[in-house]
Write a protein that holds these residues in place. Sequence first.
Motif, PDB file in Angstrom:
ATOM      1  N   GLY B  56       1.192  -1.233   0.004  1.00 57.66           N
ATOM      2  CA  GLY B  56       0.297   0.085   0.105  1.00 57.66           C
ATOM      3  C   GLY B  56       0.526   1.657  -0.196  1.00 57.66           C
ATOM      4  O   GLY B  56       0.877   2.747  -0.031  1.00 57.66           O
ATOM      5  N   LEU B  57       1.963   1.333  -0.426  1.00 54.56           N
ATOM      6  CA  LEU B  57       2.502   2.153   0.180  1.00 54.56           C
ATOM      7  C   LEU B  57       2.749   2.845  -1.461  1.00 54.56           C
ATOM      8  O   LEU B  57       3.632   4.040  -2.019  1.00 54.56           O
ATOM      9  CB  LEU B  57       4.761   1.770   0.143  1.00 54.56           C
ATOM     10  CG  LEU B  57       4.671   1.284   1.746  1.00 54.56           C
ATOM     11  CD1 LEU B  57       6.275   0.797   1.735  1.00 54.56           C
ATOM     12  CD2 LEU B  57       4.707   2.443   2.764  1.00 54.56           C
ATOM     13  N   GLU B  74      -4.147   1.423   1.122  1.00 52.44           N
ATOM     14  CA  GLU B  74      -3.313   2.408   1.771  1.00 52.44           C
ATOM     15  C   GLU B  74      -2.207   1.241   3.229  1.00 52.44           C
ATOM     16  O   GLU B  74      -2.186   0.385   3.017  1.00 52.44           O
ATOM     17  CB  GLU B  74      -3.991   3.056   2.419  1.00 52.44           C
ATOM     18  CG  GLU B  74      -4.759   2.418   4.117  1.00 52.44           C
ATOM     19  CD  GLU B  74      -4.917   3.559   4.797  1.00 52.44           C
ATOM     20  OE1 GLU B  74      -5.271   4.170   5.037  1.00 52.44           O
ATOM     21  OE2 GLU B  74      -5.983   3.277   5.814  1.00 52.44           O
ATOM     22  N   PRO B  75      -1.196   1.838   3.708  1.00 50.54           N
ATOM     23  CA  PRO B  75      -0.773   0.955   3.858  1.00 50.54           C
ATOM     24  C   PRO B  75      -1.183   0.428   5.219  1.00 50.54           C
ATOM     25  O   PRO B  75      -1.559   1.472   5.839  1.00 50.54           O
ATOM     26  CB  PRO B  75       0.950   1.558   4.524  1.00 50.54           C
ATOM     27  CG  PRO B  75       0.497   2.684   3.780  1.00 50.54           C
ATOM     28  CD  PRO B  75      -0.438   3.291   3.469  1.00 50.54           C
ATOM     29  N   GLY B  76      -0.729  -0.575   5.367  1.00 47.90           N
ATOM     30  CA  GLY B  76      -1.089  -1.364   7.557  1.00 47.90           C
ATOM     31  C   GLY B  76      -0.388  -2.177   7.758  1.00 47.90           C
ATOM     32  O   GLY B  76      -0.101  -2.508   7.076  1.00 47.90           O
ATOM     33  N   PRO B  77      -0.602  -2.140   9.119  1.00 43.54           N
ATOM     34  CA  PRO B  77      -0.432  -3.309   9.627  1.00 43.54           C
ATOM     35  C   PRO B  77      -0.422  -5.213   9.554  1.00 43.54           C
ATOM     36  O   PRO B  77       0.632  -5.889  10.162  1.00 43.54           O
ATOM     37  CB  PRO B  77       0.092  -3.027  11.603  1.00 43.54           C
ATOM     38  CG  PRO B  77      -1.480  -1.820  11.614  1.00 43.54           C
ATOM     39  CD  PRO B  77      -1.136  -1.338  10.381  1.00 43.54           C
ATOM     40  N   ASP B  78      -1.376  -4.228   8.661  1.00 41.43           N
ATOM     41  CA  ASP B  78      -1.926  -6.197   8.630  1.00 41.43           C
ATOM     42  C   ASP B  78      -1.355  -6.930   7.398  1.00 41.43           C
ATOM     43  O   ASP B  78      -1.287  -8.197   6.702  1.00 41.43           O
ATOM     44  CB  ASP B  78      -3.089  -6.382   7.552  1.00 41.43           C
ATOM     45  CG  ASP B  78      -3.752  -5.660   6.926  1.00 41.43           C
ATOM     46  OD1 ASP B  78      -2.882  -4.351   6.852  1.00 41.43           O
ATOM     47  OD2 ASP B  78      -4.913  -5.216   6.132  1.00 41.43           O
ATOM     48  N   ARG B  79       0.104  -5.794   6.309  1.00 42.62           N
ATOM     49  CA  ARG B  79       0.423  -6.127   5.703  1.00 42.62           C
ATOM     50  C   ARG B  79       2.227  -5.909   6.295  1.00 42.62           C
ATOM     51  O   ARG B  79       2.461  -4.759   5.169  1.00 42.62           O
ATOM     52  CB  ARG B  79      -0.096  -5.310   3.930  1.00 42.62           C
ATOM     53  CG  ARG B  79      -0.841  -6.104   3.953  1.00 42.62           C
ATOM     54  CD  ARG B  79      -2.054  -5.769   2.412  1.00 42.62           C
ATOM     55  NE  ARG B  79      -2.949  -4.842   3.603  1.00 42.62           N
ATOM     56  CZ  ARG B  79      -2.921  -3.502   3.473  1.00 42.62           C
ATOM     57  NH1 ARG B  79      -1.014  -3.186   2.546  1.00 42.62           N
ATOM     58  NH2 ARG B  79      -2.841  -2.379   4.107  1.00 42.62           N
ATOM     59  N   VAL B  81       5.509  -5.264   7.025  1.00 44.97           N
ATOM     60  CA  VAL B  81       7.157  -5.015   5.663  1.00 44.97           C
ATOM     61  C   VAL B  81       8.528  -5.056   6.477  1.00 44.97           C
ATOM     62  O   VAL B  81       8.496  -4.997   6.908  1.00 44.97           O
ATOM     63  CB  VAL B  81       7.458  -3.961   4.042  1.00 44.97           C
ATOM     64  CG1 VAL B  81       8.290  -4.124   3.152  1.00 44.97           C
ATOM     65  CG2 VAL B  81       5.683  -3.855   3.890  1.00 44.97           C
ATOM     66  N   PHE B  83      12.500  -3.936   5.051  1.00 47.61           N
ATOM     67  CA  PHE B  83      13.005  -3.844   4.464  1.00 47.61           C
ATOM     68  C   PHE B  83      13.601  -4.274   4.499  1.00 47.61           C
ATOM     69  O   PHE B  83      14.575  -4.750   5.111  1.00 47.61           O
ATOM     70  CB  PHE B  83      12.631  -2.398   4.894  1.00 47.61           C
ATOM     71  CG  PHE B  83      10.698  -1.458   5.511  1.00 47.61           C
ATOM     72  CD1 PHE B  83      10.793  -0.644   4.104  1.00 47.61           C
ATOM     73  CD2 PHE B  83      10.614  -1.806   6.290  1.00 47.61           C
ATOM     74  CE1 PHE B  83       9.007  -0.395   3.993  1.00 47.61           C
ATOM     75  CE2 PHE B  83       9.745  -1.158   5.689  1.00 47.61           C
ATOM     76  CZ  PHE B  83       8.306  -0.325   5.691  1.00 47.61           C
ATOM     77  N   SER B  87      15.122  -0.440   8.196  1.00 50.08           N
ATOM     78  CA  SER B  87      14.494   0.455   8.376  1.00 50.08           C
ATOM     79  C   SER B  87      14.715   0.970  10.312  1.00 50.08           C
ATOM     80  O   SER B  87      13.598   0.620  10.106  1.00 50.08           O
ATOM     81  CB  SER B  87      13.462   0.583   7.816  1.00 50.08           C
ATOM     82  OG  SER B  87      13.722   0.696   6.060  1.00 50.08           O
TER      83      SER B  87
END
Lengths: 297, 264
Positions: B56-57, B74-79, B81, B83, B87
Motif C-alpha cells: 500500500g506504499l 493504503e499501508p497498514g500493519p496487516d501487511r 514489511v 525492508f 529500516s
Amino acid sequence: MNMPVRRTESAATIPSTDAKVLPLALRRASLASRALSAARDFAVRLVPPLVVITLALVLWEILCRKAGATLPPPSKVVSSTWELITDPFYDRGGLDKGLFWHLAASIKRVALGYALASAVGVALGTLVGQSVWAMRGLDPIFQVLRTVPPLAWLPLSLAAFRDGQPSAIFVIFITAIWPIIINTAVGIRNIPQDYRNVARVLRLNHLEFFLKIMVPAAAPYIFTGLRIGIGLSWLAIVAAEMLIGGVGIGFFIWDAWNSSRISEIVLALVYVGLVGFVLDRIVAAVATVVTRGTAAN
Amino acid sequence: MTPYLKLDHIGKSFARGSLETEVLRDITLGIEQGEYVSIIGHSGCGKTTLLNIVAGLVPVTLGVVLLENREVNEPGPDRAVVFQNHSLLPWLTVYDNVRLAVDKVFSGIRSRTERHDWTMHNLELVQMAHAKDKRPAEISGGMKQRVGLARALAMEPKVLLLDEPFGALDALTRAHLQDSVMAIHQKLRNTVLMITHDVDEAVLLSDRIVMMTNGPAARIGETLEVPLPRPRRRLELSANPTYLKCRQRVLEFLYERHSFVEAA
C-alpha cells in the motif's frame, strides 16, 4: 579394511606432544600509574593553551608598557579592576552593580529570546521542511530576512514595543531564529524515506509521527541550528544592550567606555567570551545527550 | 472462491512530466493463506514496486489488490514489511523498535504487561532477546534484519512482505537467517510474499515461485510450484532431484529466455 587405514591417517594429524597452556599474568595498571596517565592527558590538553596565553600576555605587557600606549597593559587591567574581579556580587543600587548582575541580566534576556526562537524556529522549520507549499511561500522570505543585521531590527522593535526590555528580547529572537528554521527544515527534508514508510505501515498519526520519527530523525540538524543560534544570540545581546541601556554586560561596556575605564572593558570582554563559550558548550552537551544513537548511524 | 490475497490485473506506470514509464503490466496472482510465495526476476524489473503496491506504499495505476476480499489502498500493519535495509529507527533500542510496533497495533487491546511479553516473545522467536537493550548501530547486519523481522511478526500481519530481506548479507549469515525464516514459517504458518533475486533462496523457501519478465512493462512470465515436503533441510536438498529440477527451471527462465539486457 578401510577403517584402520583411516585411523592411522587421523592419528598422524594429531600432534604427539600436548600443547601447554601458558599462564599469562593479568596485568592491571596500578592506581599510581593510572593517576599518572590521567594527569598526563590533562597536561597535554592544558599546557599548550596556557603557554600561548602566557606568551600573549607578555607581548601585550611589553607593547602597552611604553609611555603613550593607548591601551592598559594586563598588569594594570588586573590592578585597577581588582574590586570587580574579587566581588562580582556587590549591588549599590542603580547601575552600580557587580559583573555577576550585569551578566545575569544579559543571560536572562538571551534565555528568553532564545527559548522563543527555539520553539517558533523548530515549528516553522518543521512546516517548511514538511510542506512543499510552505517552503515555496516562506523560504524566499526567510532567505531575505535572515540577512538583515540584528541591530537593524532594534529601532523597529523599539517603535513597536516602546520599551527597551522587550525590544532586546525581540532582537535576540529574530537573530537566533533563522539558523534554527533553516537547519530544522533541512533535517526534516532529509528524513529517509524508509522511516516514513515504517511510519506509514504502522499507521502513526501526525502527532506520533512528529514526536517519534521527525524530531529524533532531525535532531542532529535541529541542534546544529540551535548551536549557531545561541552563538548569534550572544553576539547580538552585547550590541543591543549598548543601545538600550539598563543593567546588562553590553551597557556595562558602553558605560565604561564613556567614563574612560578601559581596564573594565577588557575585563568585561573576558567574561563575555567565557560566558559565550559556556553557552555553546551547554547546547552542545544537550545535543550529544539527545542525539545519541541518531548520529551513530 | 477468491484467494486470500489477490492481485487482480495490476498495472503500474510512473509519470514524470510528459514521460510515462510502464513498469508493471497485467499482473494477476492469487496467494492462499499460509502459502510462501517468492517473486524472482532481474534487478529493475519492478519486483519491489509490486511489493510496495501490496504493502500500500505505492498506489496502483490499474487493477486492484484484494486481501480477504477487501481492497488494499493504503499501508497498514496487516501487511507488515521487512525492508531490504532493515529500516530500524537508530535512536531506539532493539526492544523499543519492536515495542513501537506492538504499542501501535495493540494499544487498547492488550495490557502493558501483555505488550511487553509479546515484544519479548517476538524477539525470542528471532533469537534476539539477548540484545534487547542494544541500539541498531551496535549490532550486525544479520541481527538488524532479525529485529526487522521481529518487528514485522509482532504486528501479527495477515501477509508478511519480505523485500529482499537477505540481499545485503554475507552468504553464511543469509543461510542462517533463511533457516530461521523457514522455522518461523513452519511454526506460525504465515502467508508470505518475498522478493528475491537468489534462485537457491527462492527454491528453498517457497511453495511457489513467480518469475517475472524483464521491464519495462514487466509481466509474470511463469509460475512454478515447488513440491518439496516441509520441513526442508538445506543439506539434504542439495542432492534432491526435485530441488535440482526446480532450480534448473528457474535458472533457465532467468538466463535463457529472459536474460538480463544491459542498457547500451
